[in-house]
Design a protein around this motif. Sequence first.
Motif, PDB file in Angstrom:
ATOM      1  N   ALA A   1      31.686  35.229  45.867  1.00  0.00           N
ATOM      2  CA  ALA A   1      31.862  36.816  46.238  1.00  0.00           C
ATOM      3  C   ALA A   1      32.963  37.245  47.472  1.00  0.00           C
ATOM      4  O   ALA A   1      33.084  38.387  47.558  1.00  0.00           O
ATOM      5  N   ASN A   2      33.732  36.564  46.719  1.00  0.00           N
ATOM      6  CA  ASN A   2      35.438  37.225  47.588  1.00  0.00           C
ATOM      7  C   ASN A   2      35.522  37.549  46.222  1.00  0.00           C
ATOM      8  O   ASN A   2      37.446  37.493  46.088  1.00  0.00           O
ATOM      9  N   ALA A   3      35.067  37.841  45.092  1.00  0.00           N
ATOM     10  CA  ALA A   3      36.043  37.900  43.975  1.00  0.00           C
ATOM     11  C   ALA A   3      36.695  38.869  44.036  1.00  0.00           C
ATOM     12  O   ALA A   3      36.300  40.732  44.825  1.00  0.00           O
ATOM     13  N   GLY A   4      37.767  39.374  43.407  1.00  0.00           N
ATOM     14  CA  GLY A   4      38.525  41.155  43.513  1.00  0.00           C
ATOM     15  C   GLY A   4      38.341  42.147  42.659  1.00  0.00           C
ATOM     16  O   GLY A   4      37.559  41.921  41.737  1.00  0.00           O
ATOM     17  N   TRP A   5      39.614  42.968  43.338  1.00  0.00           N
ATOM     18  CA  TRP A   5      38.677  44.150  42.471  1.00  0.00           C
ATOM     19  C   TRP A   5      39.115  44.229  40.580  1.00  0.00           C
ATOM     20  O   TRP A   5      38.435  44.183  39.853  1.00  0.00           O
ATOM     21  N   LEU A   6      39.974  42.811  40.472  1.00  0.00           N
ATOM     22  CA  LEU A   6      40.585  42.720  38.863  1.00  0.00           C
ATOM     23  C   LEU A   6      39.230  41.915  37.916  1.00  0.00           C
ATOM     24  O   LEU A   6      38.572  42.724  37.582  1.00  0.00           O
ATOM     25  N   THR A   7      38.743  41.339  38.896  1.00  0.00           N
ATOM     26  CA  THR A   7      37.546  40.009  38.523  1.00  0.00           C
ATOM     27  C   THR A   7      35.969  41.229  38.149  1.00  0.00           C
ATOM     28  O   THR A   7      35.358  41.081  37.144  1.00  0.00           O
ATOM     29  N   ARG A   8      36.103  41.608  39.384  1.00  0.00           N
ATOM     30  CA  ARG A   8      34.727  42.579  39.330  1.00  0.00           C
ATOM     31  C   ARG A   8      34.887  44.003  38.136  1.00  0.00           C
ATOM     32  O   ARG A   8      34.258  44.313  37.439  1.00  0.00           O
ATOM     33  N   THR A   9      36.331  44.227  38.103  1.00  0.00           N
ATOM     34  CA  THR A   9      36.447  45.336  36.866  1.00  0.00           C
ATOM     35  C   THR A   9      36.001  44.656  35.355  1.00  0.00           C
ATOM     36  O   THR A   9      35.515  45.380  35.121  1.00  0.00           O
ATOM     37  N   GLU A  10      37.377  43.565  35.691  1.00  0.00           N
ATOM     38  CA  GLU A  10      36.742  42.928  33.882  1.00  0.00           C
ATOM     39  C   GLU A  10      35.227  42.991  33.524  1.00  0.00           C
ATOM     40  O   GLU A  10      34.547  42.924  32.606  1.00  0.00           O
ATOM     41  N   ALA A  11      34.466  42.306  34.819  1.00  0.00           N
ATOM     42  CA  ALA A  11      33.005  42.176  34.944  1.00  0.00           C
ATOM     43  C   ALA A  11      32.077  43.348  33.925  1.00  0.00           C
ATOM     44  O   ALA A  11      31.362  43.459  33.189  1.00  0.00           O
ATOM     45  N   TRP A  12      32.373  44.670  35.256  1.00  0.00           N
ATOM     46  CA  TRP A  12      32.452  45.607  34.928  1.00  0.00           C
ATOM     47  C   TRP A  12      32.323  46.424  33.338  1.00  0.00           C
ATOM     48  O   TRP A  12      31.657  46.491  32.173  1.00  0.00           O
ATOM     49  N   LEU A  13      33.441  46.201  33.033  1.00  0.00           N
ATOM     50  CA  LEU A  13      33.997  46.148  31.478  1.00  0.00           C
ATOM     51  C   LEU A  13      33.165  45.871  30.544  1.00  0.00           C
ATOM     52  O   LEU A  13      32.860  45.805  29.653  1.00  0.00           O
ATOM     53  N   ASP A  14      33.088  44.671  31.015  1.00  0.00           N
ATOM     54  CA  ASP A  14      32.203  43.755  29.879  1.00  0.00           C
ATOM     55  C   ASP A  14      30.827  43.504  30.087  1.00  0.00           C
ATOM     56  O   ASP A  14      30.338  44.179  29.030  1.00  0.00           O
ATOM     57  N   HIS A  15      30.355  44.582  30.977  1.00  0.00           N
ATOM     58  CA  HIS A  15      28.983  44.697  30.879  1.00  0.00           C
ATOM     59  C   HIS A  15      28.999  45.682  29.683  1.00  0.00           C
ATOM     60  O   HIS A  15      27.706  46.164  29.634  1.00  0.00           O
ATOM     61  N   LYS A  16      29.405  46.466  29.771  1.00  0.00           N
ATOM     62  CA  LYS A  16      29.263  48.197  29.012  1.00  0.00           C
ATOM     63  C   LYS A  16      29.980  47.989  27.507  1.00  0.00           C
ATOM     64  O   LYS A  16      29.693  48.697  26.769  1.00  0.00           O
ATOM     65  N   GLY A  17      31.062  46.678  27.442  1.00  0.00           N
ATOM     66  CA  GLY A  17      31.038  46.626  26.160  1.00  0.00           C
ATOM     67  C   GLY A  17      32.011  46.943  26.022  1.00  0.00           C
ATOM     68  O   GLY A  17      33.002  47.204  26.629  1.00  0.00           O
ATOM     69  N   LYS A  18      33.049  46.823  24.379  1.00  0.00           N
ATOM     70  CA  LYS A  18      33.644  46.586  23.521  1.00  0.00           C
ATOM     71  C   LYS A  18      34.676  48.207  23.686  1.00  0.00           C
ATOM     72  O   LYS A  18      35.485  48.409  23.899  1.00  0.00           O
TER      73      LYS A  18
END
Length: 141
Positions: A12-29
């Motif tokens: 729940a306390n994931a930072g914006w970098l972690t959320r951004t990395e997860a979003w980019l991973d979800h969108k793909g290479k």
Amino acid sequence: MTTAAYTTAMPANAGWLTRTEAWLDHKGKGAWIAAMVLGFIFFWPVGLALLAYMIWSKRMFGKSCRSHNPSARKQAWAAMKPSGNRAFDAYKAETLHRLETEQEAFEAFLERLREAKDKSEFDQFMEDRAKRVQTQETADA
């Protein structure tokens, strides 16, 4: 996949970098490459940092950014191993065989559609070419 689906695995306390990395991973290479290019355009050290991170984390040369999920491999293996119930395993094998047969039939159908479209386009080209030749011969005579 919704935003909630790929953020539920994060604390729940994931930072914006972690959320951004997860979003980019979800969108793909492609999303990683676009972020890197934009980083180079706006501020080159950011692009360089993204490139280094992509190479270091094997995102640049891996098959997919999504393949870094170890639980996905376990789930895929669990789907393929026998359950121990012969009736269910027979049903699963028969269903998989039916789906493979349907997929092959569908791929053959798509191939026939492509061939028909190609033939139609070629016939149209030949008609247009014949009309041009006929018009040119009429103009020359």
